[in-house]
Structures are given as structure tokens and as C-alpha cells.
Design a protein around this motif. Structure first.
Motif, mmCIF file in Angstrom:
data_model
loop_
_atom_site.group_PDB
_atom_site.id
_atom_site.type_symbol
_atom_site.label_atom_id
_atom_site.label_comp_id
_atom_site.label_asym_id
_atom_site.label_seq_id
_atom_site.Cartn_x
_atom_site.Cartn_y
_atom_site.Cartn_z
ATOM 1 N N GLU A 124 0.869 -1.195 0.000
ATOM 2 C CA GLU A 124 0.000 0.000 0.000
ATOM 3 C C GLU A 124 0.896 1.233 0.000
ATOM 4 O OE1 GLU A 124 -2.198 2.351 -0.395
ATOM 5 O OE2 GLU A 124 -3.806 1.377 0.756
ATOM 6 N N ASP A 125 0.644 2.148 -0.944
ATOM 7 C CA ASP A 125 1.507 3.323 -1.049
ATOM 8 C C ASP A 125 1.049 4.485 -0.159
ATOM 9 O OD1 ASP A 125 -0.721 3.364 -2.861
ATOM 10 O OD2 ASP A 125 0.067 5.258 -3.605
ATOM 11 N N GLU A 126 -0.213 4.440 0.273
ATOM 12 C CA GLU A 126 -0.679 5.533 1.141
ATOM 13 C C GLU A 126 -0.289 5.208 2.576
ATOM 14 O OE1 GLU A 126 -4.923 6.723 -0.301
ATOM 15 O OE2 GLU A 126 -4.198 4.922 -1.298
ATOM 16 N N ASP A 161 -3.229 -3.449 -1.985
ATOM 17 C CA ASP A 161 -4.030 -2.352 -2.526
ATOM 18 C C ASP A 161 -3.918 -2.413 -4.053
ATOM 19 O OD1 ASP A 161 -5.512 0.019 -2.683
ATOM 20 O OD2 ASP A 161 -3.675 1.176 -2.916
ATOM 21 N N HIS A 219 -4.451 0.011 -6.132
ATOM 22 C CA HIS A 219 -3.919 1.264 -6.698
ATOM 23 C C HIS A 219 -2.518 1.517 -6.193
ATOM 24 C CE1 HIS A 219 -7.629 2.506 -8.513
ATOM 25 N NE2 HIS A 219 -8.249 2.109 -7.426
ATOM 26 N N LYS A 269 -12.373 -0.337 0.817
ATOM 27 C CA LYS A 269 -12.039 0.878 1.562
ATOM 28 C C LYS A 269 -13.214 1.835 1.463
ATOM 29 C CE LYS A 269 -7.141 1.220 0.340
ATOM 30 N NZ LYS A 269 -6.221 2.120 -0.391
#
Ligand code: CA
Length: 234
Positions: free
Chosen positions: A8-10, A52, A54, A102
């Protein structure tokens, strides 16, 4: 102790995920993009990947497909945004074991991860011996030589397509199969496929099991996606 890789990049979301999973006593590692994640999968063999869809770099879906090619038994739970039914379906078709939307509910997220871990750890054992003559997922047992499904000690004779469908679900009890994937397991290429073949076969299997144990459902409907093994009361 399970090893979980969060992709997950966030960061603020990854922080929450890591906190929730560590609280359960699981070991957590993190990757912020698909390239880093792939290298971690290859070297650290996590028990489960929370992915994730994205991501920067390699997107979630190609990453997922690559992982499936390299490690067919790898457990993967995908995270998708609300309203992304299309991405979710494609993720599940690419072989994800489950999905969480989410914004997620903390308890639901942990429960889904836990359920997939429980099912896929059994899955690993089964895939080491794919020719075993029976698949036992109590209270159900599939006799692969005799084409019979046992509910406890009670045998049910299965027709060819019923057997193939049940076998696919029981070999991968964590996975959701779309109707097309089940058709591919049930029918040889070029064989005539009737309309509603999957739904009709599921209906017949449920009926046969319920004639023995009225509240036992062998197959769960996953709305909008397809079917998964159940073996639980309705
Ligand atoms: Ca993201």
C-alpha cells in the motif's frame, strides 16, 4: 505466527493496517510499490499479502497475476475502493482469495485476513499432494476415486459435472470462483454447456447435501462474483 506483507503506497492507511495486524500478533512487513513487493514476496515468502490495487509502478492487478504465476498457492486479499466493482471482479478473477473495500471496518478486515489464513494454510498442504484420493473439509469429504461426497458418514453419489465443480471448490476452499472459471473446470473444450449450468449444478449439490443435513450449505454464493466452498450452516 503469520507473516503478512502489506502492499500500500498511502502511508496513513498502511500504518492503520500494520497496527491492526500486529495487534493480532502477526508479523507485518510493508512495501509501497509493486516492484519492492515482488522482491519481498520472492525472498520472504509471506503467508498472506494484503494488496491495494492502486499502486505506483507495477499496478496491483499485474502484480497479482505475476504472484499467481510464481506462487499459485500464495494467499492474497485485495483492497479496493468503494464503487470499484469492476476492479474487484478482475482482482478475484486473477485469483485473489478475498477482498476488503475501503474505507474498511477494522474488525471486518482482521476477520477476513484471519479466515483466509486459516483456509489457505490448509490449502498449502493440499497443493503439495494434488493427487490425494480424498479432500477432507469437515463435515464434508470428497472421495475423488469414487466420485462421492460424504456428509459425515453418509455418501452422496455425484454426477460428473457435480463432482468437478465440488472438487474445484474444495481444492481451493478460500477462493471465489466466477461462473466462467467453474465452467472451465466442469466441461471439456467443445463440450456443450447448458444455460445456467453452474447455478443448476450448485442448486443440485445443495439439495443433495440438505437431504442429509438440512442446515448445511456446501457452497456459498458471493454476490456479484460467483461461488466459494462453505461447509457451514446456512
Ligand atoms: Ca494506494
Amino acid at each position: 505466527m503469520a507473516d503478512i506483507l502489506i502492499v500500500e503506497d498511502e502511508r496513513h492507511i498502511a500504518d492503520v493496517l500494520a497496527f491492526l495486524l500486529r495487534e493480532k500478533g502477526w508479523r507485518v512487513r510493508r512495501a509501497e510499490d509493486g516492484t519492492a513487493a515482488l522482491s519481498m514476496v520472492q525472498h520472504q515468502k509471506p503467508d498472506l499479502i494484503l494488496l491495494d490495487l492502486h499502486l505506483p509502478g507495477i499496478q496491483g492487478l499485474p502484480f497479482m497475476k505475476r504472484v499467481r504465476e510464481l506462487y499459485p498457492a500464495q494467499a492474497v486479499v485485495i483492497l479496493t475502493a468503494q464503487g470499484e466493482e469492476d476492479a474487484r471482479v478482475r482482482g478475484m478473477e486473477a485469483g485473489a482469495d478475498d477482498y476488503v473495500c475501503k474505507p474498511f471496518n477494522n474488525r471486518e478486515l482482521v476477520a477476513r485476513v484471519q479466515a483466509v489464513l486459516r483456509r489457505t494454510r490448509g490449502d498449502f498442504l493440499r497443493e503439495e499432494s494434488p493427487r490425494e484420493p480424498e479432500i477432507v473439509l469437515a463435515p464434508l469429504r470428497l472421495d475423488c476415486a469414487g466420485f462421492r461426497l460424504y456428509v459425515g458418514d453418509n455418501p452422496i453419489d455425484l454426477a460428473k459435472h457435480e463432482f468437478s465443480l465440488m472438487e474445484a471448490l474444495m481444492r481451493h476452499p478460500a477462493r471465489v470462483f466466477t461462473r466462467d472459471q467453474l465452467i472451465a473446470k466442469m466441461y471439456a473444450e467443445g463440450e456443450d454447456v447448458f444455460d445456467n449450468a453452474v447455478d443448476t449444478t450448485v442448486w443440485r449439490l445443495r439439495k443433495k447435501v440438505r437431504e442429509i443435513t438440512p442446515d448445511l450449505n456446501p457452497i456459498k454464493t458471493i454476490y456479484g462474483l460467483g461461488y466459494r466452498f462453505s461447509g457451514e450452516p446456512t
